[in-house]
Design a protein around this motif. Structure first.
Motif, short mmCIF file in Angstrom:
data_model
loop_
_atom_site.label_atom_id
_atom_site.label_comp_id
_atom_site.label_asym_id
_atom_site.label_seq_id
_atom_site.Cartn_x
_atom_site.Cartn_y
_atom_site.Cartn_z
N THR A 189 0.84 -1.00 0.11
CA THR A 189 -0.03 -0.15 -0.04
C THR A 189 0.89 1.35 0.02
OG1 THR A 189 -0.05 0.16 2.44
CG2 THR A 189 -1.72 -1.10 1.26
N GLU A 191 0.80 3.53 2.13
CA GLU A 191 1.39 3.79 3.44
C GLU A 191 2.49 2.99 3.88
OE1 GLU A 191 -2.47 5.35 2.85
OE2 GLU A 191 -1.86 3.09 2.45
N GLN A 195 6.46 4.06 4.79
CA GLN A 195 6.91 3.71 6.19
C GLN A 195 8.63 3.27 5.85
OE1 GLN A 195 4.76 0.46 7.92
NE2 GLN A 195 2.88 1.75 7.81
#
Length: 261
Positions: A189, A191, A195
Motif C-alpha cells: 500500500t 502507507e 514507512q
C-alpha cells in the motif's frame, strides 16, 4: 566621542514590514514540515567575482543555519535541506565536489551542537566519502535523543533511488518473514511504502521552497511531495531573506489545500 548609529530608513521599513508579516501568521496555518531546495550558490559566487564555487556553497550553508533558526523560532517541527543529490556525486567537478563535501560535513557537525535540534541524514551513503559518512553518523548519534526541530540533511539523495530502496526493503522484509508474492501484492500500500522511505515516520512536507527562480524538483522528495504546496523564490540561495520566507508562509496560509482532490 563616537556618535550612535542611526538606523537607515530602509532598514527601519524592512523591520516594520517583517514584524507585520509575522503578526499575520498563526500557528494553525503554518506548515509542520518545510522542505528547502537551496539553489543558486554557484551563480552567487560567480556574480561576486569569486574564483571558485566554494565561496557560494559556504555562504549557502551559513544561510541554511539562519533559515533553520527562522523555522525553529516559528515552531515548525521538521525541515529538510536538499544539500547534495546522488546526481551531484557524478556530475559535479571533482574539486568543487570535494569542497562541497567538506562544507556539508562541517555544517552537520555545527548543527548537531546547536539548540536541541535532531539532525538526521536522509539519503544513501553509497558513493559518499568516508569522512562525510562519519560526520553525518556522528551528528545523528549525538542528537538522537533531542526533541527540538528535526533537521533532515538530504545528502546523497535521489527521489527515484529512495523509492527503489523502499521497495527493496519491503521485499526483503517480507521474504525474511516467509511471505509469498501473493501476500506481498495484497499488503503493498502507499502507507507501507511511506514507512520504508528515508523519512519513514515523519510527516510529508507541507511546503517545498526553491531558491534562485528555478521551478523544478530535481529528483527531490518525489513521493513525499505528492500533495505539497510549492513556492519559488527569485533570490539566490545565499541572498534569501527572512522576508522572503515569511512571504512564502503567508502565501501558504492563504492556499486552499486539496490533497489531490
Amino acid at each position: 566621542m563616537q556618535k550612535p548609529q542611526v538606523p537607515s530608513a530602509r532598514g527601519l521599513l524592512y523591520r516594520l514590514y517583517q514584524r507585520r508579516l509575522k503578526r499575520g501568521l498563526t500557528t494553525e496555518h503554518l506548515p509542520r514540515h518545510v522542505a528547502m531546495i537551496i539553489d543558486g550558490n554557484r551563480r552567487w559566487a560567480r556574480q561576486l567575482g569569486f574564483q571558485t564555487a566554494a565561496h557560494g556553497h559556504r555562504a549557502g550553508a551559513a544561510k541554511m543555519r539562519e533559515f533553520l533558526e527562522w523555522c525553529d523560532d516559528l515552531g515548525i517541527s521538521v525541515v529538510t535541506l536538499y544539500l547534495l543529490s546522488s546526481d551531484n556525486l557524478t556530475q559535479r567537478p571533482s574539486d568543487e565536489l570535494a569542497d562541497l563535501i567538506e562544507i556539508i560535513a562541517d555544517l552537520a557537525e555545527e548543527l548537531s551542537h546547536y539548540r536541541n535540534w535532531r539532525v538526521q541524514q536522509v539519503g544513501s551513503k553509497a558513493g559518499l566519502p568516508l569522512p562525510l559518512v562519519a560526520a553525518l553518523d556522528a551528528a545523528d548519534a549525538r542528537t538522537s535523543g533531542h526533541s527540538g526541530l528535526h533537521v533532515n540533511l538530504a545528502v546523497g539523495y535521489g527521489g527515484r533511488t529512495e523509492i527503489t530502496d523502499a521497495m527493496r526493503s519491503i521485499v526483503a522484509t517480507h521474504h525474511a518473514h516467509g511471505g509469498t508474492l501473493e501476500d506481498l501484492a495484497e499488503t503493498l500500500t502507499p502507507e507501507l511504502i511511506g514507512q520504508h522511505l528515508y523519512t519513514g515516520g515523519q510527516p510529508d512536507p507541507d511546503l517545498v521552497i526553491r531558491t534562485s527562480g528555478e521551478q523544478r524538483l530535481s529528483d527531490f522528495m518525489l513521493w513525499q511531495s505528492a500533495h505539497s504546496e510549492f513556492y519559488f523564490v527569485e533570490a539566490l540561495g545565499p541572498d534569501l531573506r527572512q522576508i522572503d520566507f515569511l512571504r512564502a508562509l503567508r502565501d501558504f496560509s492563504r492556499r486552499q489545500r486539496r490533497f489531490g482532490g
